[in-house]
Design an enzyme around this catalytic site. Structure first.
Site, PDB file in Angstrom:
ATOM      1  N   CYS A 125       0.896  -1.391  -0.126  1.00  0.00           N
ATOM      2  CA  CYS A 125       0.081   0.046   0.039  1.00  0.00           C
ATOM      3  C   CYS A 125       0.825   1.152   0.049  1.00  0.00           C
ATOM      4  O   CYS A 125       1.688   1.372   0.985  1.00  0.00           O
ATOM      5  CB  CYS A 125      -1.205   0.117   1.153  1.00  0.00           C
ATOM      6  SG  CYS A 125      -2.018   1.467   1.426  1.00  0.00           S
ATOM      7  N   LYS A 132       1.062  -5.380   2.859  1.00  0.00           N
ATOM      8  CA  LYS A 132      -0.323  -5.805   3.053  1.00  0.00           C
ATOM      9  C   LYS A 132      -0.509  -7.254   3.549  1.00  0.00           C
ATOM     10  O   LYS A 132      -0.130  -8.141   3.118  1.00  0.00           O
ATOM     11  CB  LYS A 132      -1.535  -5.572   2.089  1.00  0.00           C
ATOM     12  CG  LYS A 132      -1.763  -4.284   1.617  1.00  0.00           C
ATOM     13  CD  LYS A 132      -2.755  -4.308   0.382  1.00  0.00           C
ATOM     14  CE  LYS A 132      -3.004  -2.695  -0.195  1.00  0.00           C
ATOM     15  NZ  LYS A 132      -3.887  -2.843  -1.157  1.00  0.00           N
ATOM     16  N   CYS A 139      -8.976   0.901   2.516  1.00  0.00           N
ATOM     17  CA  CYS A 139     -10.397   1.567   2.436  1.00  0.00           C
ATOM     18  C   CYS A 139     -10.326   2.927   2.214  1.00  0.00           C
ATOM     19  O   CYS A 139      -9.682   3.758   2.798  1.00  0.00           O
ATOM     20  CB  CYS A 139     -11.237   1.310   3.761  1.00  0.00           C
ATOM     21  SG  CYS A 139     -12.535   2.209   3.643  1.00  0.00           S
ATOM     22  N   SER A 140     -10.606   3.568   1.080  1.00  0.00           N
ATOM     23  CA  SER A 140     -10.618   4.958   0.544  1.00  0.00           C
ATOM     24  C   SER A 140     -11.625   5.833   1.307  1.00  0.00           C
ATOM     25  O   SER A 140     -11.253   6.934   1.593  1.00  0.00           O
ATOM     26  CB  SER A 140     -11.117   4.980  -0.846  1.00  0.00           C
ATOM     27  OG  SER A 140     -12.237   4.337  -1.077  1.00  0.00           O
ATOM     28  N   CYS A 142     -12.106   5.434   4.799  1.00  0.00           N
ATOM     29  CA  CYS A 142     -11.419   5.314   6.012  1.00  0.00           C
ATOM     30  C   CYS A 142      -9.917   5.909   5.982  1.00  0.00           C
ATOM     31  O   CYS A 142      -9.339   6.288   6.869  1.00  0.00           O
ATOM     32  CB  CYS A 142     -11.569   3.974   6.944  1.00  0.00           C
ATOM     33  SG  CYS A 142     -13.040   3.496   7.176  1.00  0.00           S
ATOM     34  N   CYS A 145      -5.480   0.864   5.896  1.00  0.00           N
ATOM     35  CA  CYS A 145      -5.645  -0.458   5.653  1.00  0.00           C
ATOM     36  C   CYS A 145      -6.390  -1.087   6.597  1.00  0.00           C
ATOM     37  O   CYS A 145      -5.957  -0.899   7.805  1.00  0.00           O
ATOM     38  CB  CYS A 145      -4.415  -0.854   5.210  1.00  0.00           C
ATOM     39  SG  CYS A 145      -3.419  -0.538   3.745  1.00  0.00           S
ATOM     40  N   HIS A 152     -17.112  -1.471   2.946  1.00  0.00           N
ATOM     41  CA  HIS A 152     -17.241  -0.078   4.094  1.00  0.00           C
ATOM     42  C   HIS A 152     -18.908   0.030   3.795  1.00  0.00           C
ATOM     43  O   HIS A 152     -19.269   0.200   2.841  1.00  0.00           O
ATOM     44  CB  HIS A 152     -16.587   1.133   3.460  1.00  0.00           C
ATOM     45  CG  HIS A 152     -16.695   2.261   4.331  1.00  0.00           C
ATOM     46  ND1 HIS A 152     -15.717   2.542   5.397  1.00  0.00           N
ATOM     47  CD2 HIS A 152     -17.678   3.228   4.222  1.00  0.00           C
ATOM     48  CE1 HIS A 152     -16.426   3.840   5.722  1.00  0.00           C
ATOM     49  NE2 HIS A 152     -17.388   4.128   5.106  1.00  0.00           N
ATOM     50  N   CYS A 153     -19.245  -0.027   5.246  1.00  0.00           N
ATOM     51  CA  CYS A 153     -20.830  -0.020   5.178  1.00  0.00           C
ATOM     52  C   CYS A 153     -21.231   1.607   5.512  1.00  0.00           C
ATOM     53  O   CYS A 153     -20.957   1.949   6.395  1.00  0.00           O
ATOM     54  CB  CYS A 153     -21.378  -0.744   6.128  1.00  0.00           C
ATOM     55  SG  CYS A 153     -23.065  -0.807   6.231  1.00  0.00           S
ATOM     56  N   CYS A 159     -15.807   0.737   8.498  1.00  0.00           N
ATOM     57  CA  CYS A 159     -15.241  -0.444   7.761  1.00  0.00           C
ATOM     58  C   CYS A 159     -15.603  -1.582   8.461  1.00  0.00           C
ATOM     59  O   CYS A 159     -15.743  -1.891   9.813  1.00  0.00           O
ATOM     60  CB  CYS A 159     -13.828  -0.365   7.567  1.00  0.00           C
ATOM     61  SG  CYS A 159     -13.361   0.116   5.994  1.00  0.00           S
TER      62      CYS A 159
END
Length: 323
Positions: A125, A132, A139-140, A142, A145, A152-153, A159
């Protein structure tokens, strides 16, 4: 204040809108059920008592699991997955991708990593500047990583991953039971209001609307909960369903599957008495996972023998195969 900073603040505020919407719907449903239905509509004291006890139990478990899903921070990789200062400087100075990969391979040789990119490169990353771990993704939303990231909800503004996946499943289950109980107990009074067997009062609107809302949410949540139950049984994340993890032997969507019962314990833990309670009981540390492919790959076994966390990881595999 820079425009980009203002934009980020606005995005953070707007991200809470879906959560606020759910909170308002839940608060209204509590008022409609307890006050308008149980207090003003139901005449039988015994029926009121039974309904209120079961309702508050389901409501408490639903809110508790929802709270834990929202406010449990996503788990991030440990420091051992970060490049050393010397490797980081060398990696940033190097412009040739093949040499960059050589630096990453050297840094990752003692790490319990068994998956790569589709092109067989080390998963790195650039944003977080770390290698990783398996099943970890950036997560873009949050901007971190996340270990064993599922998705992501927006409904929890968080996340869903290793640290709160169990809470998310319980949230779906208890919201499903909550909606089912509300719809089932409201149905007879919904019919009576609809057929004018009960007089028109201010409770009529709340009871009619409560049934429609509970039934609508039940149908929508049922499909999502069924899908995630299937994922747990297969030991897959939502991301891995659409993009199979690549091992040294090639892509394998079932690479982390240990059998249905063992897959279930990976998420809910070994002690069944805690399975239905929203407290963290998932197995492992989120950085490495048992995989049936490790046993088949001598190179991975050689790496694992040099790494203490990986030793504990292999011991878990042996224990799982014995039980």
């Amino acid at each position: 204040m820079a425009p980009s900073h203002v934009l980020k603040c606005c995005q953070k505020v707007l991200a809470w809108v879906p959560v606020a919407f759910i909170a308002l719907v839940v608060a209204w449903s509590y008022y409609a059920y307890v006050v308008e239905l149980c207090v003003f509509t139901i005449s039988s004291t015994a029926e009121k008592a039974v309904y209120l006890v079961i309702f508050h139990l389901s409501f408490f478990m639903f809110v508790w699991s929802y709270w834990k899903t929202i406010f449990t921070p996503p788990a991030s990789p440990s420091k051992e997955f970060c490049l050393s200062k010397a490797d980081k400087e060398q990696y940033e100075k190097e412009e040739r991708p093949e040499y960059q990969q050589e630096i990453l391979r050297r840094a990752a040789k003692d790490l319990p990593i068994y998956t790569t990119t589709a092109s067989r490169a080390i998963r790195y990353c650039d944003r977080c500047q770390l290698i990783k771990p398996d099943r970890c993704h950036h997560c873009s939303a949050c901007d971190i990583c996340v270990l064993k990231m599922d998705h992501h909800c927006p409904w929890v503004n968080n996340c869903v991953g290793f640290s709160n996946y169990k809470f998310f499943l319980l949230f779906l289950m208890y919201s499903l039971l909550y909606c089912l109980f509300v719809a089932a107990t409201v149905l007879q009074y919904f019919i009576k209001f609809w057929t004018n067997e009960l007089p028109d009062t201010h409770a009529k609107f709340h009871v009619l609307f409560l049934f429609f809302v509970a039934a609508m949410f039940f149908i929508s949540i049922l499909s999502l909960f069924s899908y995630h139950c299937w994922l747990v049984g297969k030991n897959r994340s939502t991301i891995e369903t659409f993009r199979a993890p690549t091992f040294r032997n090639g892509p394998d969507k079932n690479g982390f599957s240990l059998g249905c019962s063992k897959n279930l314990r990976e998420v809910f833990g070994d002690e069944k008495k805690y399975w239905l309670i929203p407290i963290f009981t998932s197995l492992g540390d989120g950085c490495n996972f048992p995989t049936r492919l490790v046993i088949m790959d001598p190179e991975q076994l050689a790496v694992s023998s040099q790494n203490e966390p990986a030793k504990r990881f292999l011991q878990r595999i042996l224990c799982l195969n014995i039980t």
